[in-house]
Design a protein around this motif. Structure first.
Motif, PDB file in Angstrom:
ATOM      1  N   ALA A  26       0.921  -1.182  -0.143  1.00  0.00           N
ATOM      2  CA  ALA A  26       0.070   0.032   0.008  1.00  0.00           C
ATOM      3  C   ALA A  26       0.920   1.310   0.005  1.00  0.00           C
ATOM      4  O   ALA A  26       0.229   2.305  -0.646  1.00  0.00           O
ATOM      5  N   THR A  27       2.026   1.093   0.587  1.00  0.00           N
ATOM      6  CA  THR A  27       2.859   2.417   0.562  1.00  0.00           C
ATOM      7  C   THR A  27       4.328   1.933   0.028  1.00  0.00           C
ATOM      8  O   THR A  27       4.586   0.939   0.234  1.00  0.00           O
ATOM      9  N   ASP A  28       4.550   2.714  -0.646  1.00  0.00           N
ATOM     10  CA  ASP A  28       6.184   2.488  -1.296  1.00  0.00           C
ATOM     11  C   ASP A  28       7.360   2.567  -0.140  1.00  0.00           C
ATOM     12  O   ASP A  28       7.107   3.149   0.718  1.00  0.00           O
ATOM     13  N   ALA A  29       8.363   1.682  -0.635  1.00  0.00           N
ATOM     14  CA  ALA A  29       9.642   1.826   0.266  1.00  0.00           C
ATOM     15  C   ALA A  29      10.104   3.203   0.319  1.00  0.00           C
ATOM     16  O   ALA A  29       9.992   4.110  -0.151  1.00  0.00           O
ATOM     17  N   VAL A  30      10.667   3.260   1.821  1.00  0.00           N
ATOM     18  CA  VAL A  30      11.310   4.529   2.217  1.00  0.00           C
ATOM     19  C   VAL A  30      12.296   4.322   3.010  1.00  0.00           C
ATOM     20  O   VAL A  30      12.692   3.182   3.654  1.00  0.00           O
TER      21      VAL A  30
END
Length: 190
Positions: free
Chosen positions: A144-148
């Motif tokens: 749901a959320t990109d890698a950071v």
């Protein structure tokens, strides 16, 4: 103006409750805002020995916080990553586990580790003269959320543990690949 003691105490209690409400609202907003940017970090595996051999630890430390990489004031509130706590840090051949008191353990997989260094402070905690061990690592996407990439700050309880933790965590870094043959180097460009 002299107020009766019960009235004065009531005013101070009401003021304290308003301030507490403001702090809790700010923490909740920080967690909500950063939850959209930072995926949930991986949890350490339950199986004994799943992370390989123990290289160091556990080392007593304080988990200071995690911030967005490069911006040491951008504290991450999501997933409990902004909560300072006592911790035990163990370096395994498969990664670094930060077992935080009152929170879920944090796994920094060896493959996700980008850099290991020191800093004088981060996110409201200043200890001076390279007193924090900083792990720069990439939190993988959760779909749901990109890698950071995050910076995670740790303050060892005993000064002698800082160089040991630095050296052992740095041993997990994979050497960078040499430049591609078609990429010009500084010697090639004139």
């Amino acid at each position: 103006m002299n107020l009766p003691v019960p009235v004065a105490v009531g005013i101070w209690v009401a003021l304290g409750l308003v301030l507490l409400l403001l702090v809790l609202t700010g923490r909740r907003r920080l967690a909500t805002r950063t939850r959209r940017v930072v995926p949930a970090p991986p949890a350490p595996p339950e199986a004994e020995g799943a992370l390989g051999a123990t290289l160091l630890g556990p080392v007593e430390a304080t988990y200071v916080s995690s911030t967005l990489s490069g911006d040491w004031l951008a504290r991450v509130g999501a997933h409990g990553l902004g909560d300072r706590s006592a911790a035990e840090v163990t370096v395994w051949s498969g990664g670094v586990v930060v077992d935080r008191a009152g929170g879920t353990p944090l796994l920094v997989p060896a493959a996700a580790l980008r850099d290991v260094g020191t800093a004088p402070g981060m996110a409201g905690k200043y200890v001076g003269r390279d007193g924090l061990v900083v792990l720069t690592w990439e939190v993988p996407t959760d779909g749901a959320t990109d890698a950071v990439v995050l910076d995670t700050g740790l303050r060892t309880r005993y000064r002698a543990d800082t160089p040991r933790l630095l050296e052992t965590a740095r041993s997990l870094l994979t050497p960078s690949a040499p430049p591609h043959p078609s990429t010009p180097t500084t010697k090639d460009t004139k």
